[in-house]
Design a protein around this motif. Structure first.
Motif, PDB file in Angstrom:
ATOM      1  N   TRP A  22       0.816  -1.216   0.000  1.00  0.00           N
ATOM      2  CA  TRP A  22       0.000   0.000   0.000  1.00  0.00           C
ATOM      3  C   TRP A  22       0.851   1.267   0.000  1.00  0.00           C
ATOM      4  O   TRP A  22       0.557   2.205  -0.742  1.00  0.00           O
ATOM      5  CB  TRP A  22      -0.947   0.014   1.201  1.00  0.00           C
ATOM      6  CG  TRP A  22      -1.590  -1.303   1.510  1.00  0.00           C
ATOM      7  CD1 TRP A  22      -1.629  -1.932   2.726  1.00  0.00           C
ATOM      8  CD2 TRP A  22      -2.297  -2.171   0.608  1.00  0.00           C
ATOM      9  NE1 TRP A  22      -2.289  -3.120   2.626  1.00  0.00           N
ATOM     10  CE2 TRP A  22      -2.713  -3.305   1.347  1.00  0.00           C
ATOM     11  CE3 TRP A  22      -2.598  -2.112  -0.744  1.00  0.00           C
ATOM     12  CZ2 TRP A  22      -3.429  -4.344   0.775  1.00  0.00           C
ATOM     13  CZ3 TRP A  22      -3.303  -3.162  -1.317  1.00  0.00           C
ATOM     14  CH2 TRP A  22      -3.719  -4.258  -0.569  1.00  0.00           C
ATOM     15  N   LEU A  62      -7.150   5.038  -5.664  1.00  0.00           N
ATOM     16  CA  LEU A  62      -7.243   5.676  -4.344  1.00  0.00           C
ATOM     17  C   LEU A  62      -8.342   5.034  -3.506  1.00  0.00           C
ATOM     18  O   LEU A  62      -8.179   4.858  -2.298  1.00  0.00           O
ATOM     19  CB  LEU A  62      -7.474   7.180  -4.491  1.00  0.00           C
ATOM     20  CG  LEU A  62      -6.290   7.979  -5.041  1.00  0.00           C
ATOM     21  CD1 LEU A  62      -6.705   9.405  -5.342  1.00  0.00           C
ATOM     22  CD2 LEU A  62      -5.109   7.939  -4.079  1.00  0.00           C
ATOM     23  N   TRP A 108      -1.248   9.344   4.306  1.00  0.00           N
ATOM     24  CA  TRP A 108      -2.518   9.168   3.598  1.00  0.00           C
ATOM     25  C   TRP A 108      -3.434  10.386   3.750  1.00  0.00           C
ATOM     26  O   TRP A 108      -3.971  10.885   2.782  1.00  0.00           O
ATOM     27  CB  TRP A 108      -3.236   7.914   4.081  1.00  0.00           C
ATOM     28  CG  TRP A 108      -4.651   7.813   3.572  1.00  0.00           C
ATOM     29  CD1 TRP A 108      -5.791   8.026   4.288  1.00  0.00           C
ATOM     30  CD2 TRP A 108      -5.059   7.513   2.238  1.00  0.00           C
ATOM     31  NE1 TRP A 108      -6.888   7.860   3.472  1.00  0.00           N
ATOM     32  CE2 TRP A 108      -6.464   7.548   2.209  1.00  0.00           C
ATOM     33  CE3 TRP A 108      -4.384   7.219   1.068  1.00  0.00           C
ATOM     34  CZ2 TRP A 108      -7.201   7.306   1.055  1.00  0.00           C
ATOM     35  CZ3 TRP A 108      -5.114   6.966  -0.084  1.00  0.00           C
ATOM     36  CH2 TRP A 108      -6.506   7.011  -0.082  1.00  0.00           C
ATOM     37  N   SER A 109      -3.604  10.875   4.968  1.00  0.00           N
ATOM     38  CA  SER A 109      -4.558  11.972   5.202  1.00  0.00           C
ATOM     39  C   SER A 109      -4.109  13.283   4.560  1.00  0.00           C
ATOM     40  O   SER A 109      -4.941  14.150   4.282  1.00  0.00           O
ATOM     41  CB  SER A 109      -4.797  12.167   6.701  1.00  0.00           C
ATOM     42  OG  SER A 109      -3.593  12.553   7.332  1.00  0.00           O
ATOM     43  N   GLY A 111      -3.107  11.093  -0.355  1.00  0.00           N
ATOM     44  CA  GLY A 111      -4.110  10.292  -1.052  1.00  0.00           C
ATOM     45  C   GLY A 111      -5.532  10.665  -0.706  1.00  0.00           C
ATOM     46  O   GLY A 111      -6.384  10.777  -1.592  1.00  0.00           O
ATOM     47  N   GLN A 112      -5.806  10.879   0.571  1.00  0.00           N
ATOM     48  CA  GLN A 112      -7.165  11.240   0.991  1.00  0.00           C
ATOM     49  C   GLN A 112      -7.573  12.598   0.434  1.00  0.00           C
ATOM     50  O   GLN A 112      -8.723  12.793   0.046  1.00  0.00           O
ATOM     51  CB  GLN A 112      -7.271  11.245   2.518  1.00  0.00           C
ATOM     52  CG  GLN A 112      -8.685  11.506   3.019  1.00  0.00           C
ATOM     53  CD  GLN A 112      -9.635  10.369   2.675  1.00  0.00           C
ATOM     54  OE1 GLN A 112      -9.417   9.247   3.100  1.00  0.00           O
ATOM     55  NE2 GLN A 112     -10.684  10.648   1.920  1.00  0.00           N
ATOM     56  N   HIS A 138       0.911   4.048  -2.958  1.00  0.00           N
ATOM     57  CA  HIS A 138       0.515   5.408  -2.621  1.00  0.00           C
ATOM     58  C   HIS A 138       1.599   6.406  -3.022  1.00  0.00           C
ATOM     59  O   HIS A 138       1.319   7.460  -3.609  1.00  0.00           O
ATOM     60  CB  HIS A 138       0.219   5.511  -1.123  1.00  0.00           C
ATOM     61  CG  HIS A 138      -0.191   6.864  -0.673  1.00  0.00           C
ATOM     62  ND1 HIS A 138       0.682   7.726  -0.054  1.00  0.00           N
ATOM     63  CD2 HIS A 138      -1.384   7.508  -0.746  1.00  0.00           C
ATOM     64  CE1 HIS A 138       0.046   8.849   0.230  1.00  0.00           C
ATOM     65  NE2 HIS A 138      -1.210   8.743  -0.169  1.00  0.00           N
ATOM     66  N   ARG A 178      -6.049  -0.450   5.271  1.00  0.00           N
ATOM     67  CA  ARG A 178      -4.954  -0.137   4.346  1.00  0.00           C
ATOM     68  C   ARG A 178      -4.428   1.273   4.590  1.00  0.00           C
ATOM     69  O   ARG A 178      -3.228   1.470   4.749  1.00  0.00           O
ATOM     70  CB  ARG A 178      -5.416  -0.280   2.904  1.00  0.00           C
ATOM     71  CG  ARG A 178      -5.733  -1.697   2.527  1.00  0.00           C
ATOM     72  CD  ARG A 178      -6.224  -1.816   1.111  1.00  0.00           C
ATOM     73  NE  ARG A 178      -6.524  -3.221   0.817  1.00  0.00           N
ATOM     74  CZ  ARG A 178      -7.087  -3.622  -0.292  1.00  0.00           C
ATOM     75  NH1 ARG A 178      -7.411  -2.769  -1.242  1.00  0.00           N
ATOM     76  NH2 ARG A 178      -7.328  -4.903  -0.473  1.00  0.00           N
ATOM     77  N   SER A 179      -5.318   2.246   4.593  1.00  0.00           N
ATOM     78  CA  SER A 179      -4.876   3.644   4.708  1.00  0.00           C
ATOM     79  C   SER A 179      -4.197   3.933   6.042  1.00  0.00           C
ATOM     80  O   SER A 179      -3.331   4.805   6.118  1.00  0.00           O
ATOM     81  CB  SER A 179      -6.048   4.607   4.487  1.00  0.00           C
ATOM     82  OG  SER A 179      -7.064   4.405   5.454  1.00  0.00           O
ATOM     83  N   LEU A 189      -7.120   2.020  -1.858  1.00  0.00           N
ATOM     84  CA  LEU A 189      -6.262   2.287  -0.703  1.00  0.00           C
ATOM     85  C   LEU A 189      -7.035   2.835   0.500  1.00  0.00           C
ATOM     86  O   LEU A 189      -6.525   2.819   1.612  1.00  0.00           O
ATOM     87  CB  LEU A 189      -5.171   3.305  -1.080  1.00  0.00           C
ATOM     88  CG  LEU A 189      -4.088   2.828  -2.027  1.00  0.00           C
ATOM     89  CD1 LEU A 189      -3.219   3.990  -2.464  1.00  0.00           C
ATOM     90  CD2 LEU A 189      -3.256   1.733  -1.377  1.00  0.00           C
ATOM     91  N   GLU A 190      -8.236   3.314   0.278  1.00  0.00           N
ATOM     92  CA  GLU A 190      -8.986   4.039   1.307  1.00  0.00           C
ATOM     93  C   GLU A 190      -9.409   3.237   2.537  1.00  0.00           C
ATOM     94  O   GLU A 190      -9.417   3.799   3.647  1.00  0.00           O
ATOM     95  CB  GLU A 190     -10.225   4.686   0.683  1.00  0.00           C
ATOM     96  CG  GLU A 190     -10.996   5.525   1.673  1.00  0.00           C
ATOM     97  CD  GLU A 190     -12.246   6.135   1.074  1.00  0.00           C
ATOM     98  OE1 GLU A 190     -12.606   7.229   1.518  1.00  0.00           O
ATOM     99  OE2 GLU A 190     -12.853   5.523   0.170  1.00  0.00           O
TER     100      GLU A 190
END
Length: 112
Positions: free
Chosen positions: A55, A83, A98-99, A102-103, A59, A91-92, A86-87
């Protein structure tokens, strides 16, 4: 940036390795990710990392090489799909930024 026709699907030869020789599919995807990265195929690299359960690696490639060009070119369906994969929290939560990356891209895509 990427050819959207390329996929991370396993070939017949790969299926022989997994089914007949019991080679884990994750190993095949990891090897293919290395090859795709060497060839500069960022989308394919990220897809193989996803298929291998890597992951953080996926990412990182998405954020560094795929997200911005996909948004600028209006070609966001593959980006959004990756995405969303991955959410899930299981995983995230394993992706340190991530926050903040990707988020944010995923939220932007959902709003636009």
């Amino acid at each position: 940036c990427c050819k959207l026709s390329e996929t991370a699907d396993l070939t017949e030869e790969d299926e022989f390795l997994t089914e007949q020789l019991s080679v884990p599919a994750e190993w095949i995807h990891q090897a293919k990710a290395v090859r795709a990265r060497y060839e500069g195929k960022h989308l394919l690299t990220a897809q193989h990392h996803l298929s291998a359960g890597q992951w953080m690696a996926s990412h990182a490639i998405i954020v560094k090489h795929i997200a911005s060009p996909a948004i600028v070119n209006g070609d966001t369906h593959v980006l959004m799909s990756m995405l969303e994969e991955l959410e899930p929290l299981y995983r995230s939560a394993l992706i340190p930024d991530w926050s903040r990356a990707g988020q944010v891209y995923l939220d932007y895509l959902r709003l636009s």
